[in-house]
Every structure is written in structure tokens, then in C-alpha cells.
Design a protein around this motif. Structure first.
Motif, PDB file in Angstrom:
ATOM      1  N   THR A 154       0.814  -1.225   0.000  1.00 43.96           N
ATOM      2  CA  THR A 154       0.000   0.000   0.000  1.00 43.96           C
ATOM      3  C   THR A 154       0.842   1.267   0.000  1.00 43.96           C
ATOM      4  O   THR A 154       0.397   2.294  -0.498  1.00 43.96           O
ATOM      5  CB  THR A 154      -0.914   0.055   1.234  1.00 43.96           C
ATOM      6  OG1 THR A 154      -0.086  -0.014   2.411  1.00 43.96           O
ATOM      7  CG2 THR A 154      -1.897  -1.097   1.233  1.00 43.96           C
ATOM      8  N   THR A 191      -0.938  -0.194 -15.126  1.00 42.00           N
ATOM      9  CA  THR A 191      -2.285   0.052 -14.621  1.00 42.00           C
ATOM     10  C   THR A 191      -3.340  -0.298 -15.655  1.00 42.00           C
ATOM     11  O   THR A 191      -3.431   0.344 -16.707  1.00 42.00           O
ATOM     12  CB  THR A 191      -2.481   1.533 -14.246  1.00 42.00           C
ATOM     13  OG1 THR A 191      -1.334   1.984 -13.557  1.00 42.00           O
ATOM     14  CG2 THR A 191      -3.703   1.705 -13.372  1.00 42.00           C
ATOM     15  N   ALA A 216      -0.566   0.122  -8.223  1.00 45.69           N
ATOM     16  CA  ALA A 216      -0.099   0.329  -6.847  1.00 45.69           C
ATOM     17  C   ALA A 216       1.315   0.922  -6.822  1.00 45.69           C
ATOM     18  O   ALA A 216       1.596   1.830  -6.039  1.00 45.69           O
ATOM     19  CB  ALA A 216      -0.126  -0.987  -6.077  1.00 45.69           C
ATOM     20  N   ALA A 219       1.277   4.589  -7.738  1.00 45.49           N
ATOM     21  CA  ALA A 219       0.648   5.399  -6.694  1.00 45.49           C
ATOM     22  C   ALA A 219       1.553   5.525  -5.472  1.00 45.49           C
ATOM     23  O   ALA A 219       1.703   6.613  -4.906  1.00 45.49           O
ATOM     24  CB  ALA A 219      -0.703   4.792  -6.301  1.00 45.49           C
ATOM     25  N   MET A 220       2.189   4.422  -5.079  1.00 47.24           N
ATOM     26  CA  MET A 220       3.094   4.478  -3.923  1.00 47.24           C
ATOM     27  C   MET A 220       4.250   5.421  -4.206  1.00 47.24           C
ATOM     28  O   MET A 220       4.656   6.194  -3.337  1.00 47.24           O
ATOM     29  CB  MET A 220       3.646   3.077  -3.619  1.00 47.24           C
ATOM     30  CG  MET A 220       2.624   2.157  -3.012  1.00 47.24           C
ATOM     31  SD  MET A 220       3.364   0.599  -2.455  1.00 47.24           S
ATOM     32  CE  MET A 220       3.764  -0.166  -4.000  1.00 47.24           C
ATOM     33  N   ARG A 223       3.105   9.114  -4.189  1.00 50.77           N
ATOM     34  CA  ARG A 223       2.904   9.607  -2.819  1.00 50.77           C
ATOM     35  C   ARG A 223       4.231   9.817  -2.092  1.00 50.77           C
ATOM     36  O   ARG A 223       4.323  10.634  -1.182  1.00 50.77           O
ATOM     37  CB  ARG A 223       2.013   8.638  -2.037  1.00 50.77           C
ATOM     38  CG  ARG A 223       0.559   8.627  -2.510  1.00 50.77           C
ATOM     39  CD  ARG A 223      -0.372   7.910  -1.526  1.00 50.77           C
ATOM     40  NE  ARG A 223      -0.218   6.472  -1.540  1.00 50.77           N
ATOM     41  CZ  ARG A 223      -1.020   5.627  -2.215  1.00 50.77           C
ATOM     42  NH1 ARG A 223      -2.023   6.099  -2.925  1.00 50.77           N
ATOM     43  NH2 ARG A 223      -0.823   4.329  -2.156  1.00 50.77           N
ATOM     44  N   HIS A 499      -8.347  -0.244  -2.204  1.00 51.54           N
ATOM     45  CA  HIS A 499      -7.034   0.358  -2.457  1.00 51.54           C
ATOM     46  C   HIS A 499      -6.690   0.373  -3.940  1.00 51.54           C
ATOM     47  O   HIS A 499      -5.974   1.257  -4.403  1.00 51.54           O
ATOM     48  CB  HIS A 499      -5.964  -0.313  -1.603  1.00 51.54           C
ATOM     49  CG  HIS A 499      -6.041   0.168  -0.184  1.00 51.54           C
ATOM     50  ND1 HIS A 499      -5.546   1.381   0.190  1.00 51.54           N
ATOM     51  CD2 HIS A 499      -6.646  -0.361   0.902  1.00 51.54           C
ATOM     52  CE1 HIS A 499      -5.812   1.578   1.470  1.00 51.54           C
ATOM     53  NE2 HIS A 499      -6.479   0.535   1.930  1.00 51.54           N
ATOM     54  N   GLU A 500      -7.223  -0.570  -4.676  1.00 52.76           N
ATOM     55  CA  GLU A 500      -7.014  -0.535  -6.130  1.00 52.76           C
ATOM     56  C   GLU A 500      -7.631   0.742  -6.712  1.00 52.76           C
ATOM     57  O   GLU A 500      -7.044   1.386  -7.584  1.00 52.76           O
ATOM     58  CB  GLU A 500      -7.605  -1.780  -6.785  1.00 52.76           C
ATOM     59  CG  GLU A 500      -6.806  -3.046  -6.469  1.00 52.76           C
ATOM     60  CD  GLU A 500      -7.455  -4.316  -6.986  1.00 52.76           C
ATOM     61  OE1 GLU A 500      -6.776  -5.352  -6.958  1.00 52.76           O
ATOM     62  OE2 GLU A 500      -8.632  -4.287  -7.399  1.00 52.76           O
ATOM     63  N   ASP A 503      -5.569   3.811  -5.604  1.00 46.54           N
ATOM     64  CA  ASP A 503      -4.322   3.908  -6.370  1.00 46.54           C
ATOM     65  C   ASP A 503      -4.583   4.333  -7.816  1.00 46.54           C
ATOM     66  O   ASP A 503      -3.847   5.146  -8.382  1.00 46.54           O
ATOM     67  CB  ASP A 503      -3.578   2.564  -6.349  1.00 46.54           C
ATOM     68  CG  ASP A 503      -3.010   2.248  -4.968  1.00 46.54           C
ATOM     69  OD1 ASP A 503      -2.957   3.165  -4.122  1.00 46.54           O
ATOM     70  OD2 ASP A 503      -2.626   1.084  -4.730  1.00 46.54           O
ATOM     71  N   ARG A 504      -5.632   3.800  -8.405  1.00 47.41           N
ATOM     72  CA  ARG A 504      -5.933   4.177  -9.792  1.00 47.41           C
ATOM     73  C   ARG A 504      -6.274   5.660  -9.908  1.00 47.41           C
ATOM     74  O   ARG A 504      -5.929   6.310 -10.899  1.00 47.41           O
ATOM     75  CB  ARG A 504      -7.113   3.358 -10.321  1.00 47.41           C
ATOM     76  CG  ARG A 504      -6.763   1.932 -10.688  1.00 47.41           C
ATOM     77  CD  ARG A 504      -7.953   1.349 -11.426  1.00 47.41           C
ATOM     78  NE  ARG A 504      -7.751  -0.033 -11.790  1.00 47.41           N
ATOM     79  CZ  ARG A 504      -8.495  -1.034 -11.320  1.00 47.41           C
ATOM     80  NH1 ARG A 504      -9.461  -0.809 -10.451  1.00 47.41           N
ATOM     81  NH2 ARG A 504      -8.275  -2.259 -11.723  1.00 47.41           N
ATOM     82  N   GLU A 506      -5.034   8.014  -8.120  1.00 45.67           N
ATOM     83  CA  GLU A 506      -3.745   8.720  -8.068  1.00 45.67           C
ATOM     84  C   GLU A 506      -3.064   8.682  -9.446  1.00 45.67           C
ATOM     85  O   GLU A 506      -2.503   9.678  -9.910  1.00 45.67           O
ATOM     86  CB  GLU A 506      -2.851   8.044  -7.014  1.00 45.67           C
ATOM     87  CG  GLU A 506      -1.731   8.914  -6.496  1.00 45.67           C
ATOM     88  CD  GLU A 506      -2.234  10.133  -5.741  1.00 45.67           C
ATOM     89  OE1 GLU A 506      -2.959   9.952  -4.734  1.00 45.67           O
ATOM     90  OE2 GLU A 506      -1.910  11.266  -6.154  1.00 45.67           O
TER      91      GLU A 506
END
Lengths: 595, 113
Positions: A154, A191, A216, A219-220, A223, A499-500, A503-504, A506
């Protein structure tokens, strides 16, 4: 659901146990058997990621007569100049060694009497790849690396500006994982699911790319402050309709021509200005759309006249890669009747993906596959700047990354994660379960896909977009982002879906920022600015990059293209283009690999 | 349509800790029901990769495409053996076409190309 806690420490953490991740684990343990290596994988390494169904070719390989430089020339041409020469060359130099390594592990590669792999294209070889993922996964297991199957990553753990590990949760039992590491390699793939898919309802996941690759890693990284490049180079596959299976097996192996509804070889007949039969991969899709608009659609790959025995071999190849397509072809053969002529296979474009293995999108890295964030490396579909790397290029990048990681591994104690950071991530991760909102993940996923499809160049608008539509896409994606706290989950599996979507979203907002910035059309369909329909080399022979700013918004950075000593002929500008600088206008050479 | 488990044939891989279809599905979609038989949680999530089909030791699992696509009545079965995978595509009239694909090892491969 009670939330237990698992704490691990290692030297190298590999996030994603797909093509790149499995090879990275083996490479690390072979270089230094004393290293503690952990692989975090959201499914099971035996059948996870893009290679779950298998593949029938390796499309990044230097066949006899090809060199890293010739591979680069092909890449520069396909990306119309915007490509990282340094990354492409370093990857290309590793390709054949890694392919032979995986062959040694058990991957069957048919070879000719001279011992060379059977060629499907200049950079493409035939393989029997049904079992490719179990071969890689079992090797990773045997390497002595600790494989954490079912752990969905995550977030990255940071300390003093350095990545020092990652967080995740087990998608079956919900346990929280915190893994500290001296260095982290992200290889979670690209993605899918950003755009409304080609197939409806219950068939929605019958798509080309793995629907379980949900961004993921992007997105990680975003961030954590990692710089991303070229998201606007969306990869849109031209595929066999409905099954959404790759066309290379028919186009390259059987040599089937692209024909329109009148039976004309349309690439040659109507699109000589784009290069005719030798046009770029994206232009094959573009020409197919144009045929439809001209009233000559739909388009097909022509299987008439193909030797039925050879066709059986093709069905077998599809079984090893896209089994549903083998089913469709068998059904078509049934309709054709015994000994009857095969009907042409209809082709169409799929939904756009953000994926670094086919396209350019991903982490902005150097030749050692380092990101701009210390301690963080990227390889495979999540890494940007090199197109056409596919599975074998992911192996090459994994090896390059691991070598650098080991060389630069900080000495001394393992880093400690900050308690406050751990607590914050735990709260963020479990929010949809701890304080469940009223909305299941699927509804917000569909909303994102609808926004992207209609305003950011999806299938329903034939991939085109403009300033105005992108502004609306941005507005609605930001609103959606503000409503992510409405997500609710009852099980760890549903939590993964939440969380998918997070993340998408983002990935989508970064994608929109990149699309807004490139005010030209460089890659038909992939990046089709209807308000700037021409290529503009003067202003946009650049990489469009971004980092998340302190305001929480993606901030654009322009990076120059640095051409190394390779002579490349770019495609001519299309008719009516404003030529601001002299451009080489001789016809393009070499064949594009539609895979 | 999608993944179908023939419950009379499924033996949940005997005493294995984790049945192989449950282990291998890349979407984590296979599970064991209360009656001890495997099933798919949601065919909408399925990618049609056939990982579960091939790994099932009793060949209890078959795959059909969603009826919302074009194919009706075409069924795929398969079995991953050590060096090859065997496949059977059953057409809508019941006729079965079989294929072998090499899956691990060195040449010579059969069938040849």
C-alpha cells in the motif's frame, strides 16, 4: 476483523513478484547469498501478474544481426523521438543473457539448426511460454528469498528522505505488514482499469492487460515523491476483437494482412503517408479507426488461405497465452465448416493503459534503475523511458536494478520505521473497514472509468481529447478523489479493491496532468490532442514528467531528450503540419512490431 | 459462464494445505465452499487466464467465455503435465479438438511448429 501485525526486516525488498520481481530475487540471492531478500506479492508468484496465462513470444530479444544500437533505432522511431537512449541501450545489452538464463530454468525456446531462436520479428522470438510464470516463481522460491504471497503493498516507508521499507496487508486474513529494508525495488506492473473496458458487465475483465495490475507501484511512488514520466504515452492495444488477444501471433507468425471490410490491404492502399505496411504500431491502430470513419470498416486480419495445419499451431499458441482467443478461433473454424475457409479475424482497439513495458510511462530512472528518491528503484512495466521492453526487458531491468542496489546497499543496522508513520499508514489502509463508508469499490471504479473514457480519450470518443474535456476529467477525478472516504469494505479482499481504486485515482490525476501539458499530437491514438492535431518538435521533443507538490497536486517538469550517437530517421510530419524546424523527411525504415 | 467447477469431480486436492486452484488464481478468486468443493467468488473478476483449469489434478474445472461475448457453448479444459500441457476445446456441436503445448524443458519439442 482483528488486525494483527507482522513485522519483517530485510536488506532488499522487492515489491511485486511478476516477471521483474522473480528475476530480481534470484539475481540478488545469487550475487550475495547472505542477503535477506523479501518479495511482496499480492497474489501467488506461481501465476501472478501479466504472465499468468503465459506468453507465446519474447518481443525484446536481439535476433541475429541486431545490436543494442539497432534496437534503440527501432525504439526511437516507434516513440517518434521521445525515448531514453541510455536506458534503452543498457536494457538491450542485457536482453539475450537474461532470456538464456530463463531458458536454463526450463522455458522452452525452439531453435533452428544453427541454434538461433526462431524469429517472429526483428526483436521477437517464438517461445512455448504457457508455464513461464510457474518457472519464474518456483525459481524465486528456490532462491531462498522470503516470498510474501497475498500481501498487497500500500505504501513506501520513508525516513530522512530515504525509502526504508514498505507497508501492506494480507488480502486473505487482513494482517498488516511492515517491512523495513535497506533498499526497495518496485516492480508492480502497469495500470489496467483506468478506462471503461472494451467488454461490458460480467465480461469487463476479459481485457488484454492483467486486470489485477492496478497501479499500486505508481501510486506508492507518487505519494513518496518519485518523479514520473510520460504517462500521456498511453498504450492502446490493437487486438483481436472480444478476446482482446494479441495480434502478433497471426500478423507476424502467419503473416496475415490487415484488410478493411472491402478486402483491401488498407495500410498500403490508403496510408502510404504514414509508412504503409511499415507504419508505427500506433498508426496501425489509427489507420484502423480512420477506415471505420471512412466507411470502410470494420477491419480484419486476413486468415483466408492460411494452411489449416498452421492454423492449428496458432490455436495452440493462443492456448499458451490467451486461451479465450483459441476458443473464439475454434468456434470460427467450426462455423467455417470442415475444410472451409477461415473468416478474417476482426481487430479493434482496446482501452488505454498506463504501462511502461509497451509504452513510455513510469518512474523516471537512471541506468542503474534508481528513482529520484534515495533507496527506491524501479523495473519492468512500472519503470518509464524505455518502450518495447516487455517480459524479457523487465528481466534485464530487474538485474540492472539489483546490481546497483547491492553495490549501494547502506552499511550497518537495518533502518527502523517511525512509529508515527506506521500508525498513520495503518489508519489509512484500514479506513474502509474501520469506518466503512456506504460505497463499494466497484461503483467508484466504474465512475473513474466513465470519467476517463468520456473526457480523457477512451474508447467511446475514439481516444481523442482536448483542453476542455481534460479540464472536465480533472474536475471530476478530483471530486471523486474527495469522495474516496465513502469507500467501504467488509473483508480484506474488498479492502484490496478499495485500495485498487484509491491507487488508480492517483494514477489518473497524474495522467491527466501529463495529457494537459503536451499540447501537440505526437502519438496517434495514444496521445491524440484534437485541439493540437500536429506534432510540434520545437516545443515537445521533451519528456513530460511530474512530481507531487507540497500542495498535493502533480507538478509538471520538462526534461530534454538526450540523443546518443544513433542516426534515426523520424517519420515525416503529416500533411499540413507547421514545420518550424528542418526535419528529415525521408521515408521511415524498418518494420514495426505489432505485438 | 466463465469458470465452472464440476463438484462431483473436485476433491479439493486431497489433503493439500491449499488447493491448487485457490493458490494459483491471479485474482484470488477461487475458494473452498462449506461442502469442501472449489468455486469461483465472482466470474466478473475473472481474466480467463485458465490457470485454475490447467492446475486442477482431477480436471474438475472448465472455462467458457461470458455469454455477453460471442461464444456460446465452447468449453475449454486443460491439464498441466510435467513437460507439456494438454488441452481440449469442445465445440458447440460436442466435437472435441485436442492440443498439446510444450511447457518446460529443452528441444526437441513436440509438436513441432
Amino acid at each position: 476483523m482483528s488486525i494483527d501485525h507482522v513485522e519483517l526486516a530485510c536488506d532488499l525488498l522487492i515489491i511485486g513478484g511478476g516477471a521483474a520481481g522473480c528475476v530480481a530475487a534470484v539475481e540478488a540471492r545469487e550475487l550475495d547469498p547472505s542477503l535477506r531478500v523479501v518479495v511482496m506479492e499480492k497474489a501467488h508468484v506461481y501465476r501472478s501478474g501479466c504472465l499468468a496465462a503465459g506468453i507465446s513470444a519474447l518481443n525484446a530479444y536481439l535476433t541475429v544481426g541486431e545490436t543494442p544500437e539497432s534496437f534503440l533505432r527501432y525504439a526511437v522511431r516507434e516513440t517518434v523521438g521521445v525515448v531514453r537512449d541510455d536506458l534503452t541501450l543498457s536494457m538491450a545489452r542485457e536482453l539475450n543473457a537474461q532470456v538464456e538464463r530463463v531458458e536454463d530454468w526450463g522455458l522452452p525456446i525452439p531453435r533452428d539448426e544453427m541454434g538461433a531462436p526462431l524469429k517472429r520479428g526483428r526483436a521477437s522470438i517464438k517461445i512455448f511460454g504457457e508455464r513461464i510464470k510457474p518457472i519464474l516463481g518456483k525459481r524465486a522460491e528456490a532462491s531462498g528469498a522470503t516470498i510474501l504471497n497475498r500481501v498487497n503493498a500500500t505504501g513506501l516507508a520513508m525516513r530522512d528522505g530515504r525509502v526504508v521499507g514498505a507497508y501492506g496487508f494480507n488480502v486473505r486474513d487482513g494482517r498488516f505488514y511492515q517491512v523495513s529494508a535497506k533498499a526497495v525495488l518496485v516492480c508492480t506492473g502497469g495500470t489496467a482499469g483506468l478506462y471503461r473496458p472494451s467488454n461490458p458487465g460480467v465480461a469487463a475483465h476479459r481485457m488484454w492487460y492483467s486486470p489485477f495490475n492496478t497501479g499500486a507501484g505508481f501510486a506508492m511512488g507518487i505519494r513518496a515523491g518519485a518523479e514520473m514520466t510520460s504517462f500521456e504515452f498511453r498504450f492502446i492495444p490493437l487486438r483481436i476483437k472480444d478476446a482482446m488477444a494479441p495480434t502478433g501471433e497471426i500478423a507476424q507468425w502467419l503473416g496475415a494482412q490487415q484488410i478493411n471490410a472491402r478486402g483491401e490491404a488498407y495500410l498500403e492502399k490508403y496510408y502510404e503517408h504514414l509508412g504503409g505496411k511499415r507504419m508505427l504500431t500506433q498508426d496501425r491502430l489509427y489507420a484502423t479507426l480512420m477506415e471505420y470513419r471512412a466507411g470502410r470498416g470494420p477491419c480484419y486480419l486476413d486468415l483466408r488461405g492460411v494452411n489449416p495445419r498452421k492454423l492449428e499451431g496458432t490455436i495452440a499458441a493462443y492456448l499458451s497465452m490467451a486461451p479465450s482467443s483459441a476458443m473464439i478461433m475454434s468456434d470460427e473454424a467450426y462455423y467455417a465448416g470442415h475444410g472451409g475457409e477461415m473468416a478474417p479475424v476482426e481487430i479493434t482497439g482496446g482501452e488505454p493503459h498506463v504501462v511502461g513495458g509497451h509504452g513510455l510511462s513510469g518512474y523516471w530512472i537512471d541506468t542503474a534503475r534508481r528513482s529520484n528518491v534515495p533507496g527506491l528503484y524501479a523495473a519492468g512495466d512500472v519503470a518509464g523511458g524505455v518502450p518495447k521492453k516487455y517480459a524479457s526487458g523487465a528481466w534485464a531491468e530487474a538485474v540492472l536494478a539489483v546490481r546497483a542496489m547491492i553495490e549501494e546497499l547502506p552499511q550497518g543496522e537495518l533502518p527502523q520505521l517511525l512509529e508515527a508513520d506506521v500508525a498513520r499508514e495503518r489508519e489509512r489502509v484500514y479506513a474502509p473497514i474501520a469506518q466503512p463508508g456506504p460505497v463499494p469499490a466497484r461503483e467508484l471504479e466504474e465512475r473513474l472509468q466513465k470519467i476517463m473514457d468520456e473526457y480523457a480519450g477512451g474508447i467511446s470518443v475514439q481516444y481523442g481529447y482536448a483542453e476542455g474535456t481534460l479540464r472536465l476529467a480533472k474536475l471530476h477525478v478530483e471530486r471523486l478523489r474527495g469522495e474516496l472516504d465513502a469507500l467501504g469494505a467488509k473483508t480484506p479482499y474488498e479492502l484490496m479493491h478499495c485500495h485498487e481504486v484509491i491507487d488508480r485515482v492517483e494514477v489518473a490525476r497524474t495522467l491527466i496532468a501529463h495529457m494537459l501539458h503536451r499540447r501537440e499530437t505526437r502519438w496517434h491514438c495514444y496521445q491524440e490532442r484534437l485541439d493540437y492535431p500536429q506534432r510540434d518538435d520545437e516545443h515537445f521533443m521533451i519528456f513530460v514528467n511530474s512530481v507531487l507538490g507540497p500542495d498535493g497536486q502533480p507538478h509538471i517538469i520538462e526534461r530534454p531528450v538526450q540523443r546518443m550517437s544513433v542516426d534515426v530517421v523520424l517519420p515525416p510530419l503529416s500533411d499540413g503540419a507547421v514545420i518550424r524546424k528542418p526535419l528529415i523527411s525521408s521515408p521511415p525504415t524498418g518494420s514495426s512490431e505489432d505485438v | 459462464m466463465g469458470i465452472h467447477v464440476e463438484e462431483s469431480v473436485c476433491n479439493r486436492c486431497g489433503t493439500a494445505d491449499e488447493p491448487m486452484c485457490v493458490r494459483d488464481c491471479p485474482g484470488d478468486l477461487m475458494f473452498i465452499q462449506e461442502n469442501g468443493k472449489a468455486a469461483i467468488t465472482d466470474n466478473r473478476e475473472c481474466w480467463d487466464c485458465a490457470a485454475c483449469v490447467k492446475v486442477c489434478p482431477t480436471q474438475a474445472i472448465s472455462m467458457q467465455l461470458p455469454a455477453s461475448l460471442v461464444v456460446r457453448g465452447v468449453t475449454l479444459k486443460g491439464r498441466a503435465l510435467k513437460h507439456k500441457t494438454t488441452w481440449a476445446i469442445q465445440l458447440r456441436d460436442g466435437e472435441v479438438h485436442t492440443y498439446d503445448t510444450p511447457s518446460t524443458g529443452k528441444p526437441p519439442f513436440t509438436p513441432s511448429l
